[in-house]
Motif scaffolding. Structure first.
Motif, short mmCIF file in Angstrom:
data_model
loop_
_atom_site.label_atom_id
_atom_site.label_comp_id
_atom_site.label_asym_id
_atom_site.label_seq_id
_atom_site.Cartn_x
_atom_site.Cartn_y
_atom_site.Cartn_z
N VAL A 1 4.01 -0.51 -7.52
CA VAL A 1 4.15 -0.26 -6.09
C VAL A 1 3.07 0.70 -5.58
O VAL A 1 2.65 0.61 -4.41
CB VAL A 1 5.57 0.27 -5.77
N ALA A 2 2.56 1.58 -6.45
CA ALA A 2 1.47 2.48 -6.02
C ALA A 2 0.22 1.69 -5.64
O ALA A 2 -0.53 2.11 -4.74
CB ALA A 2 1.15 3.46 -7.15
N ASP A 3 0.00 0.55 -6.30
CA ASP A 3 -1.14 -0.30 -5.94
C ASP A 3 -0.94 -0.93 -4.57
O ASP A 3 -1.89 -1.07 -3.79
CB ASP A 3 -1.35 -1.38 -7.00
N VAL A 4 0.30 -1.33 -4.28
CA VAL A 4 0.61 -1.87 -2.95
C VAL A 4 0.38 -0.79 -1.89
O VAL A 4 -0.21 -1.04 -0.83
CB VAL A 4 2.07 -2.38 -2.90
N GLN A 5 0.82 0.41 -2.19
CA GLN A 5 0.63 1.54 -1.25
C GLN A 5 -0.85 1.85 -1.07
O GLN A 5 -1.28 2.24 0.03
CB GLN A 5 1.40 2.75 -1.76
N ARG A 6 -1.63 1.67 -2.11
CA ARG A 6 -3.08 1.87 -1.99
C ARG A 6 -3.69 0.86 -1.03
O ARG A 6 -4.58 1.21 -0.23
CB ARG A 6 -3.71 1.76 -3.38
N LEU A 7 -3.24 -0.39 -1.10
CA LEU A 7 -3.70 -1.39 -0.13
C LEU A 7 -3.37 -0.97 1.29
O LEU A 7 -4.14 -1.21 2.22
CB LEU A 7 -3.05 -2.75 -0.43
#
Length: 644
Positions: free
Chosen positions: A19-25
């Motif tokens: 989910v941190a990667d989604v938040q980075r997007l």
């Protein structure tokens, strides 16, 4: 106005694993990350970037030795231009629908995206009745029908000719010739019917002659939901919603021009049109279409791994019931090493099937959640994320997800639930649909503060991954106790003889519903209902959830997109309960077996019992009718008892 220059095709920024990667997007505002305004722009951008690269590969048969038909990205855009221009010349404007009644074929993509560029595409399930098709086309005010010029497996052409006379807004039918039809072999077409290919050939292939500037809020498609029972509803998709679905898929899955996919989903369904087609074609993927009947083609299924070896797809995507069928197809030495990502959706994946698939083929099955009301995709399990069966992955970037408690009737409340607790899944997202064509249908679709009520039951884990357990409407409610059918299905599905199984509620006069489970056996396997019932009971911890019966059936009822059709199973369960009660009543009156009333399930909520007065006599018939009215009247069903 001068055309807007083509932009770059969609391309993944970095791998998504948590989910941190989604938040980075999400650190980049969506207005900056996604500037494409319409599906038409997607195809223009892809044609500019990929040109002669293959976009679509159509398999004429399921024989790997046969040569396919291929279209490049440039040819696809030219066909979309010609189709849109023809529809514009026929009077189709931005608010007019173009109905599509086609099997899997290359022209389906011209119809979908050309209609979206000129007006509104309306794909239709060809297996629906004439009555339902007429209702859908009338509700959508379809002006043009693009139909297959042969009967095929759904009676396409005769159906199209019947529809032509029953839809008041319809002005033109465009006939799509089968790929193997000899030129000129059909003869003159009826008045108001044009040859699709011939008519398109006369149109410009390099631009939209309408000069239309398509806005993200413009409606590009009507997709119908349901339709197997009851009246199907028309969901409106905006261009912006479909574009977001394509972009989010590319970001989450990492699609690119190095990829090849086999799309066996029907193209009247969002899964086949949006995640499987538009997303792929927005990123330069080659999409293989396995014959007009797709994965319903037995030759395609039996040769599937050989087709994989020939066409080297990098991904495999199919509903769980198709995966179950593929699990019975031996590799026979086929090289399937090109597949790097295996994905499923549409229904919850049984754990036993996930395990079998991994053991047999070395492929971990990644699950996703998609809905018509969210332009085909809601959550995705990306490559490299190995979730357990039932885990449908992470929310899309720039979307919101909630789990809320249910009320005693199984409806969503406003109370949010903590991590790990099961409840109703709600969404807000840029790919949320624009509501149904009939405003009356919107009342149950949203909460009063605008969240989409999915009808799905699930929970979030500590990593913010969504786990599905089933549909709220499929809950078995026994004396006020909510029973999740998945717990029963997982228990029985672990038996090696079981191919598919589905648990439903059977009506009961005292408990409301009692759990029963229907099953089909794997080819060559054998097991008794008693053995399977005992096996299941041992593995279901909760006493109220232990099924009262396991019923073996020769074939599981399916929807046209490969989901198990539980309303038919509930109707079968209701009929079995009623037949048992009728049998008891007849025995009490001393009636012979051949004179027993006929029980017919009109739906999963209604039964009709017909008593043959001539066979039992008027006096006995009246006594039996009174007895059954009292006995069957206690069931939570509508029961009509008819003297014949």
């Amino acid at each position: 106005m001068a055309p807007i220059p083509a932009a770059a095709p969609f391309s993944a920024s970095f791998p998504i694993r948590k989910v941190a990667d989604v938040q980075r997007l999400e650190q980049t505002p969506l207005s900056q990350a996604l500037t494409v305004r319409s599906t038409y722009e997607i195809f223009r951008n892809s044609a500019a970037a990929f040109g002669d690269k293959t976009a679509l590969t159509f398999l004429r048969t399921g024989n790997p030795a046969d040569e396919p038909i291929r279209w490049s990205y440039a040819e696809l855009l030219a066909g979309i231009h010609r189709t849109a221009n023809l529809l514009h010349r026929l009077g189709v404007g931005s608010h007019d629908a173009v109905a599509i009644l086609l099997p899997g074929c290359l022209e389906y993509h011209l119809a979908l995206w050309g209609a979206g560029a000129a007006g509104i595409a309306q794909p239709l399930n060809p297996l629906l009745t004439d009555e339902k098709l007429v209702a859908l086309m009338t509700a959508g005010r379809a002006k043009v029908l693009i139909a297959y010029g042969a009967e095929g497996d759904a009676g396409y052409w005769s159906k199209a000719l019947r529809l032509r006379d029953q839809v008041p807004t319809l002005t033109t039918v465009l006939r799509v010739a089968p790929h193997d039809e000899a030129a000129g072999s059909v003869g003159a077409l009826p008045e108001g019917v044009l040859d699709f290919t011939v008519a398109c050939t006369a149109e410009p292939a390099d631009r939209l002659v309408s000069g239309r500037d398509i806005a993200p809020d413009d409606i590009c498609a009507y997709f119908h939901t349901g339709g197997t029972t009851g009246a199907p509803k028309l969901a409106r998709h905006s261009h912006g919603a479909q574009v977001f679905t394509a972009w989010a898929n590319v970001m989450m899955v990492g699609l690119g021009p190095q990829d090849i996919s086999i799309n066996g989903y029907p193209l009247f369904h969002v899964a086949g049109v949006l995640p499987a087609s538009l997303a792929s074609l927005s990123a330069g993927v080659e999409v293989v279409m396995p014959t007009t009947t797709l994965l319903r083609n037995r030759e395609v299924l039996s040769n599937y791994w050989k087709l994989v070896e020939k066409y080297r797809p990098t991904s495999l995507s199919a509903v769980p019931t198709v995966l179950a069928a593929l699990a019975n197809v031996p590799l026979d030495g086929a090289d399937i090493s090109s597949i790097r990502y295996c994905r499923t959706g549409a229904a919850v994946l049984p754990p036993e099937l996930a395990q079998r698939f991994e053991q047999l083929f070395g492929l971990h099955v990644h699950e996703s959640l998609g809905m018509t009301e969210m332009a085909g995709i809601s959550t995705i399990t990306p490559p490299g994320v190995a979730g357990p069966a039932g885990c449908v992955g992470l929310r899309l970037p720039h979307s919101q997800l909630r789990i809320v408690a249910l009320d005693p009737q199984g409806q969503a409340t406003h109370r949010d639930l903590p991590i790990g607790e099961q409840g109703m899944v709600l969404f807000k997202s840029p790919n949320l649909f624009s509501g149904f064509v009939d405003p009356a249908d919107n009342a149950k679709a949203f909460t009063d503060d605008g969240w989409l009520i999915t009808g799905d039951l699930g929970w979030l884990d500590a990593g913010q991954r969504l786990h599905l357990s089933g549909r709220a409407k499929d809950l078995i409610i026994r004396s006020g106790h909510n029973i999740d059918p998945k717990a029963i299905e997982d228990a029985l599905g672990a038996h090696p003889a079981v191919q598919l199984c589905a648990a439903v509620g059977a009506p009961d006069a005292y408990a409301g519903e009692l759990p029963v489970v229907f099953a089909t056996l794997a080819p060559g396997a054998s097991a008794t209902e008693e053995e399977l019932l005992a096996f299941t009971a041992e593995r279901v911890d909760e006493a109220p959830a232990r099924p009262k019966a396991v019923v073996l059936i020769p074939q599981m009822p399916m929807t046209n997109v490969g989901k198990i059709f539980k309303p038919e199973l509930r109707a079968l369960a209701a009929r079995r309960v009623a037949e048992a009660l009728v049998g008891e009543a007849c025995a009490a009156l001393g009636l012979l077996a051949g004179t027993h009333p006929l029980v017919r399930a009109e739906s999963d909520k209604a039964l009709q019992v017909t008593i043959d007065t001539a066979a039992v006599g008027a006096q006995q018939a009246a006594a039996l009718q009174a007895h059954l009215q009292q006995t069957l009247g206690r069931l939570p069903l509508r029961v009509q008892i008819v003297l014949h």
